[in-house]
Design an enzyme around this catalytic site. Structure first.
Site, mmCIF file in Angstrom:
data_model
loop_
_atom_site.group_PDB
_atom_site.id
_atom_site.type_symbol
_atom_site.label_atom_id
_atom_site.label_comp_id
_atom_site.label_asym_id
_atom_site.label_seq_id
_atom_site.Cartn_x
_atom_site.Cartn_y
_atom_site.Cartn_z
ATOM 1 C CG ASP A 409 -1.709 1.214 1.400
ATOM 2 O OD1 ASP A 409 -2.364 1.606 0.423
ATOM 3 O OD2 ASP A 409 -1.685 1.801 2.495
ATOM 4 C CE LYS A 410 0.138 7.259 -2.853
ATOM 5 N NZ LYS A 410 0.212 8.309 -1.793
ATOM 6 C CD GLU A 493 -6.533 23.389 0.745
ATOM 7 O OE1 GLU A 493 -7.304 22.646 1.382
ATOM 8 O OE2 GLU A 493 -6.866 24.011 -0.280
ATOM 9 N NE ARG A 586 -7.788 8.831 -7.983
ATOM 10 C CZ ARG A 586 -8.403 9.715 -7.211
ATOM 11 N NH1 ARG A 586 -9.540 9.392 -6.638
ATOM 12 N NH2 ARG A 586 -7.884 10.910 -6.992
ATOM 13 C CE LYS A 592 -5.150 -1.159 -1.810
ATOM 14 N NZ LYS A 592 -4.815 -0.544 -0.516
ATOM 15 C CG ASP A 612 -1.418 2.277 6.728
ATOM 16 O OD1 ASP A 612 -1.852 2.050 5.583
ATOM 17 O OD2 ASP A 612 -1.363 3.414 7.232
ATOM 18 C CG ASN A 615 -7.413 0.367 2.146
ATOM 19 O OD1 ASN A 615 -6.854 0.495 3.233
ATOM 20 N ND2 ASN A 615 -6.948 0.947 1.054
ATOM 21 C CG ASP A 616 -3.802 -1.698 2.903
ATOM 22 O OD1 ASP A 616 -4.003 -1.511 1.694
ATOM 23 O OD2 ASP A 616 -3.427 -0.804 3.686
#
Length: 939
Positions: A409-410, A493, A586, A592, A612, A615-616
């Site tokens: 994962d990034k 931002e 995305r 994955k 982490d 979703n992983d």
């Protein structure tokens, strides 16, 4: 074939992804095949699942079948169960009925206890990832989460920065203008930019408990599914026209509520019906590749055992035919001895110890301790959060040393997702170049404020530059006492606004028509953070983008949906394998795991997935080895992993050090266990040749039983726990050393059979040379002559000494425990032999062993043989080791040249429009931070 037709065919065969396209094109809930009907403030006609979620491997009902399946898919356990059943046949077993069954039961009990402890430990940690500040309102009564009685249509309330941790919900109204709220979906899709969700206008003004209790009607929506970005539904409230619902009104489990004081809504999906859980996979029962190979080799060895037993049974039949009439004293005509089939089973039982029953227990102990070595490694301890590495399972320790493909994962894994203002260029003057480290916090160049306040020619431009930084954004300030916290849609931002504030241009508030800053009120802006770290890690992971003729493949989730279809997935795999790196952005959690599964099944290599977020979890559980990072996205990935670490950089130590060490240790332990058993039990075959294949054993029964349990138990433990093929510093300095374990050079079919042949050679020397010495008999000092048991004890002593010395030859790193294991094992046998031969007649046990130690230790033949026979057995091993060291380069001669391409670490950072439910320009004009926000409703 025209390309339009090809694309049409692909889309028509997408299988699991068809519903994504269908759902987005539906305009009416009537188009749905299955719909869920939820009544508001009314009893339900259908029972829905609760919000209870379990990610454990076992429960009370599934433990026994899943555990037994996991254990008996190990060939060794299945083999010994077969032997234990054979031993129950009357007049077949020469070693009794319980000598295999009892140890097997003990082995299974130890393994069951280990599995229960590990699974309970993971289950106890799992609630930690749900322990956020959520409050659930059930039937308008206040309850604290977690509550297993959460039902559909229950109203719920969540607070700012909370994770929706138990349900998918349709929200009705919020603390923000126009029923808006912000969510971060990094747990779902890896995106950290905030996304805007907006409730329905029909309920936007119902912000008190009375209004909520008066709501009546129903919601009709699609049945639970795994499509994260789609939702089709309609809500029908009494007194209002039906209103359609889409993904803009749904808050998914795993999303984090941000920049919103509170949200009230209605539960739609709970527990395993939530979209996040629909994307998860069942925790697998993983088996390491070393164990897979061991299973295959055990089956091959079992085939050899059958062949040996068949030959011995045939040999007995031939010997009986030739000598049966003369050997009347052996009574070879009774039913059992005359039955070829029973003799065949007898020899199977007699030689079953060629496969070591103690191997599995030894490996369990070794891996359990190896796991603690990982937990105790201070080089993988993260001080800021006091988090250590943790091995959540010990079954895959050696698998860490064989990884060939890493799926990472990034967001939050490769990158810390922390943006910091580092450098800028104003009017051609660069600031911040004295900051050398990416780890240093804040903007550390004093030249910029000096030029601003000392009438530098560029002072006006600097002022305009900092003013634009403080004004041109969509951040919203939140004041807590004397501190201002900036809530922004993206980390970059927020970093710019904080940097302007630290330089004296403080953004303090906004109204629909103005922005308030405390300062005098382009230019080129440079911000280091995510980009630099990502480039750094991509360079580390294979120099993916910076080597000549190397290619990186970048693919988004929509494209990946087609690439994973049946017709083209092999082409996609071939393309991906030809690239140095593959980046999928995305993508859904299921996508994955499907990519990992594709490589895992088709390429047949060891895969590792690291992440982490929630979703992983799918890819972590799908890969051979799953590593979770205890990061900012909760602990669900860590709790679902095989190993957890605090930072991505610790993966280096986990693989290159612990992985390579554990592979080497486990490999040596397995090979040594098979070797030492072959040395002893093949001798029974040689003895069968000289005893007419009668089934007579050469060694005393208890000596046979204690061979693996006591006398040779410590050397494999020492090899499996304390052996180190190389120092930690060298393992990290020379990553090429990892290839030894990665390419399975230490344990494979060739190496296994080489050790078996080595044991066979030693057994020949250790039996036939003592027999040759006793060929013409010998007489003890007291006039007694030796029998077969004295020969057996002499051979047994030589076997113990030889296999212990062999363990010394296999040891690369000598420790105190190595010396205790080797010399202590020899001492234990000598002590036991002396005591055991003096028990009778004081204790009525082992009368045939009485006086054996005295006869053996007073025999000059024994002492001469002791100096000659074990040394002769190990001559070949010593010679092989000397030649290997002489002609193979050591670590000192090993040199690796690593070239890293240089690339700029600077880049532009900017926020982007997310095309959400409400545009960013409308969002920021909806706020007036000079006014008090609406009070939270009291239930």
């Amino acid at each position: 074939m025209p390309i339009e037709r090809t694309l049409s065919d692909l889309r028509s065969r997408l299988g699991g992804y068809e519903k994504i396209e269908e759902a987005t094109s539906r305009t009416s809930i009537a188009d749905l095949e299955d719909a869920r009907l939820i009544f508001i403030n009314q009893p339900h006609l259908t029972k829905f699942c609760t919000n209870h979620v379990s990610t454990a491997k076992y429960n009370a009902l599934t433990f026994l079948p899943r555990f037994l399946y996991a254990q008996f898919r190990r060939a060794a356990n299945s083999f010994f169960l077969f032997i234990a059943l054979l031993q129950q046949i009357p007049d077949v077993s020469p070693t009794g009925r319980w000598t295999t069954l009892v140890p097997l039961i003990l082995i299974l009990l130890v393994a069951a206890l280990k599995e229960i402890v590990e699974d309970l430990f993971s289950a106890l940690l799992s609630p930690c990832c749900y322990g956020y500040c959520s409050i659930v309102v059930l039937s308008l009564d206040l309850f604290s989460y977690p509550s297993l009685s959460l039902l559909l249509d229950n109203f719920c309330e969540h607070h700012s920065r909370c994770i929706l941790d138990c349900f998918d919900g349709h929200f009705l109204f919020t603390s923000e203008p126009h029923a808006m709220c912000y969510i971060e979906t990094s747990n779902l899709d890896g995106e950290t930019n905030l996304k805007i969700r907006q409730g329905l206008q029909v309920t936007a003004h119902d912000k008190d408990a009375d209004s909520l209790s008066r709501l009546s009607g129903c919601m009709e929506c699609e049945s639970p599914n795994r499509h994260l970005y789609d939702f089709v539904g309609v809500i029908r409230l009494e007194g209002h026209s039906p209103v359609p619902l889409g993904p803009e009104q749904i808050l998914l489990r795993g999303a984090r509520l941000r920049n919103t004081q509170w949200v009230n809504g209605m539960v739609v999906y709970t527990g395993h019906d939530t979209k996040l859980m629909q994307n998860s996979t069942r925790p697998p029962l993983k088996l390491s590749s070393v164990e897979h190979i061991t299973n295959t080799l055990i089956l091959a060895l079992f085939g050899c055992l059958l062949a040996i037993s068949l030959v011995c049974s045939a040999g007995q039949t031939l010997w009986k035919t030739q000598y049966g009439d003369f050997a009347w004293y052996m009574d070879l005509n009774y039913g059992g001895a005359a039955n070829f089939g029973l003799n065949f089973l007898t020899f199977i039982i007699l030689f079953n110890n060629l496969i070591p029953i103690s191997l599995l227990v030894t490996l369990e102990v070794i891996k359990f301790i190896q796991a603690y070595f990982i937990n105790w490694d201070m080089d993988m301890h993260y001080e800021p959060t006091d988090t250590s590495a943790m091995a959540r399972t010990s079954n895959l320790n050696e698998e860490l040393g064989q990884v060939k493909y890493i799926f990472s994962d990034k967001t939050g894994t490769l990158t810390c997702n922390v943006m910091q203002f580092k450098k800028c260029s104003i009017a051609g003057v660069a600031y911040g170049h004295n900051t050398d480290s990416l780890e240093e916090e804040g903007f550390g160049d004093p030249t910029l404020p000096e030029n601003l306040h000392n009438d530098h020619p560029t002072a006006t431009i600097i002022q305009d530059f900092l003013t634009m930084m403080a004004v041109c954004h969509t951040a919203v300030p939140e004041k807590t006492e004397d501190t201002i916290v900036y809530q922004a849609s993206s980390p970059d931002e927020a970093a710019l606004v904080r940097a302007a504030s630290s330089l004296g241009f403080v953004f303090s508030g906004r109204t629909p028509d103005s922005v308030i800053i405390h300062a005098v009120s382009g230019t080129h802006l440079l911000c280091d953070g995510t980009r630099a770290a990502l480039s750094h890690h991509c360079g580390m992971l294979g120099e993916a983008l910076h080597r000549e003729n190397d290619v990186a493949l970048v693919m988004d989730g929509e494209t990946l949906k087609y690439a994973l279809s049946f017709e083209v997935r092999q082409y996609f795999l071939d393309l991906a394998l030809s690239c140095k790196a593959v980046i999928c952005c995305r993508v859904s959690p299921l996508q994955k795991s499907e990519v990992v599964d594709l490589v895992k099944r088709q390429v047949k290599v060891i895969t590792l997935a690291v992440g982490d977020g929630a979703n992983d979890v799918g890819m972590i559980q799908t890969a051979h080895v799953g590593v979770g990072i205890s990061g900012n996205e909760g602990l669900q990935a860590a709790n679902s992993s095989d190993y957890s670490i605090a930072q991505f950089k610790y993966l280096r130590n986990l693989l290159l050090v612990h992985g390579a060490w554990n592979y080497n240790r486990v490999s040596k332990c397995i090979l040594y266990c098979f070797y030492k058993n072959i040395v002893l039990y093949i001798i029974e075959i040689w003895f069968a040749i000289v005893n007419g294949f009668s089934g007579q054993i050469l060694f005393e029964r208890w000596c046979i039983g204690l061979y693996n349990v006591i006398f040779t138990a410590m050397p494999p433990l020492a090899l499996g726990i304390f052996e180190r093929c190389c120092k930690q510093e060298n393992m990290l300095k020379y990553p090429e050393l990892y290839k030894t374990s990665q390419n399975a050079l230490g344990f494979n079919t060739k190496v296994f059979w080489a050790h078996c042949l080595n044991g066979l050679l030693h057994s020949v020397i250790l039996f036939w040379l003592p027999l040759l010495i006793f060929q013409h008999d010998t007489v003890s000092w007291n006039g007694k002559t030796p029998d077969y048991l004295l020969l057996g004890n002499m051979v047994y002593t030589f076997v113990v000494i030889t296999v212990c010395l062999k363990a010394g030859l296999e040891t690369s790193s000598w420790t105190l425990f190595s010396h205790i294991a080797i010399w202590g094992s020899v001492f234990l046998w000598v002590l036991f032999f002396w005591l055991y031969s003096t028990l009778w007649p004081v204790i009525a046990i082992a009368p045939d062993m009485s006086g054996q130690a005295e006869m053996l230790f007073t025999s000059g033949v024994f002492w001469m043989s002791l100096l000659f026979i074990p040394v002769t057995s190990l001559l070949f091993d010593v010679a092989f080791r000397v030649i290997s060291v002489r002609f193979c380069n050591g670590v000192e001669d090993f040199y690796i040249y690593v070239s890293c391409a240089c690339f700029p670490l600077d880049g532009y950072a900017f926020s982007q429009e997310e095309n959400g439910a409400v545009s960013q320009s409308d969002v920021i004009r909806s706020y007036d931070t000079t006014k008090q926000r609406p009070a939270q409703p009291q239930w």
